[in-house]
Design a protein around this motif. Structure first.
Motif, mmCIF file in Angstrom:
data_model
loop_
_atom_site.group_PDB
_atom_site.id
_atom_site.type_symbol
_atom_site.label_atom_id
_atom_site.label_comp_id
_atom_site.label_asym_id
_atom_site.label_seq_id
_atom_site.Cartn_x
_atom_site.Cartn_y
_atom_site.Cartn_z
ATOM 1 N N ILE A 1 6.038 4.443 2.340
ATOM 2 C CA ILE A 1 6.913 5.593 2.092
ATOM 3 C C ILE A 1 8.337 5.303 2.538
ATOM 4 O O ILE A 1 9.301 5.587 1.810
ATOM 5 C CB ILE A 1 6.351 6.853 2.788
ATOM 6 N N ILE A 2 8.496 4.717 3.713
ATOM 7 C CA ILE A 2 9.848 4.437 4.219
ATOM 8 C C ILE A 2 10.563 3.424 3.346
ATOM 9 O O ILE A 2 11.718 3.610 2.954
ATOM 10 C CB ILE A 2 9.792 3.976 5.696
ATOM 11 N N VAL A 3 9.881 2.318 3.012
ATOM 12 C CA VAL A 3 10.522 1.272 2.209
ATOM 13 C C VAL A 3 10.803 1.774 0.793
ATOM 14 O O VAL A 3 11.894 1.570 0.260
ATOM 15 C CB VAL A 3 9.655 -0.010 2.195
ATOM 16 N N TYR A 4 9.839 2.441 0.191
ATOM 17 C CA TYR A 4 10.024 2.940 -1.171
ATOM 18 C C TYR A 4 11.156 3.957 -1.230
ATOM 19 O O TYR A 4 12.008 3.904 -2.115
ATOM 20 C CB TYR A 4 8.730 3.568 -1.706
ATOM 21 N N PHE B 1 -4.577 2.238 7.212
ATOM 22 C CA PHE B 1 -4.136 3.086 6.103
ATOM 23 C C PHE B 1 -2.914 3.907 6.504
ATOM 24 O O PHE B 1 -1.963 4.043 5.727
ATOM 25 C CB PHE B 1 -5.286 3.986 5.659
ATOM 26 N N ALA B 2 -2.918 4.422 7.715
ATOM 27 C CA ALA B 2 -1.771 5.200 8.199
ATOM 28 C C ALA B 2 -0.524 4.329 8.306
ATOM 29 O O ALA B 2 0.570 4.731 7.875
ATOM 30 C CB ALA B 2 -2.095 5.832 9.550
ATOM 31 N N VAL C 1 2.944 4.882 6.040
ATOM 32 C CA VAL C 1 4.265 5.063 6.657
ATOM 33 C C VAL C 1 5.223 3.983 6.180
ATOM 34 O O VAL C 1 6.364 4.267 5.785
ATOM 35 C CB VAL C 1 4.143 5.069 8.202
ATOM 36 N N THR C 2 4.763 2.735 6.179
ATOM 37 C CA THR C 2 5.627 1.636 5.744
ATOM 38 C C THR C 2 5.983 1.760 4.268
ATOM 39 O O THR C 2 7.142 1.605 3.882
ATOM 40 C CB THR C 2 4.935 0.284 6.005
ATOM 41 N N GLY D 1 -2.057 -3.871 6.539
ATOM 42 C CA GLY D 1 -1.498 -2.570 6.176
ATOM 43 C C GLY D 1 0.017 -2.578 6.126
ATOM 44 O O GLY D 1 0.623 -2.073 5.177
ATOM 45 N N ILE D 2 0.637 -3.171 7.116
ATOM 46 C CA ILE D 2 2.105 -3.232 7.158
ATOM 47 C C ILE D 2 2.639 -4.129 6.044
ATOM 48 O O ILE D 2 3.602 -3.773 5.352
ATOM 49 C CB ILE D 2 2.585 -3.728 8.545
ATOM 50 N N ILE D 3 2.006 -5.278 5.851
ATOM 51 C CA ILE D 3 2.463 -6.212 4.808
ATOM 52 C C ILE D 3 2.323 -5.586 3.424
ATOM 53 O O ILE D 3 3.249 -5.658 2.599
ATOM 54 C CB ILE D 3 1.693 -7.548 4.898
ATOM 55 N N LEU D 4 1.185 -4.957 3.161
ATOM 56 C CA LEU D 4 1.004 -4.312 1.857
ATOM 57 C C LEU D 4 1.947 -3.124 1.685
ATOM 58 O O LEU D 4 2.432 -2.867 0.583
ATOM 59 C CB LEU D 4 -0.444 -3.877 1.663
#
Length: 128
Positions: A116-119, A108-109, A113-114, A49-52
């Motif tokens: 949205i923050i990176v984008y 999924f959560a 979060v990852t 999830g974090i990597i994707l």
């Protein structure tokens, strides 16, 4: 008095936790403790999830396509890991559906979060 039972071989318990990494990355491992395998699947999903989320945020992926790709890639990686890499009998764990949904929502959560923050950090100022 505590209701927690202690193992008479506490030293062996620590060794089994250390070997969990070895078991997770070794092919066709025997999983006598079903909870250990489900824990490996759970934490693998969190990492996926974090990597994707990082990948989708670095790429300017948006909307339904990003969500759909996450679901497909996440499920495919777990399916491949369970059936081809570990070669476990999925019926021992309640079927493939039980393994597939193990830790999905928390993954999924973390992904959302990852992503949205990176984008937003990289591409958010372009939309103003």
């Amino acid at each position: 008095m505590s209701s927690k039972s202690r193992s008479p071989d506490g030293a062996n318990k620590n060794k089994s936790k250390e070997s969990l990494w070895t078991k997770a990355f070794s092919t066709k491992t025997d999983w006598p403790d079903k909870e250990e395998f489900l824990d490996v699947v759970y934490w693998m999903r969190q990492a996926i999830g974090i990597i994707l989320g990082l990948c989708w945020g670095l790429l300017p992926l948006k909307g339904f396509l990003g969500l759909l790709l996450f679901v497909v890639v996440n499920a495919a990686v777990i399916y491949f890991y369970v059936n081809n890499y570990q070669n476990v009998d999925e019926e021992e764990f309640g079927g493939m559906w039980e393994i597939t949904k193990e830790g999905f929502m928390t993954s999924f959560a973390g992904f959302l979060v990852t992503w949205i923050i990176v984008y937003t950090g990289l591409h958010g100022s372009n939309s103003l």
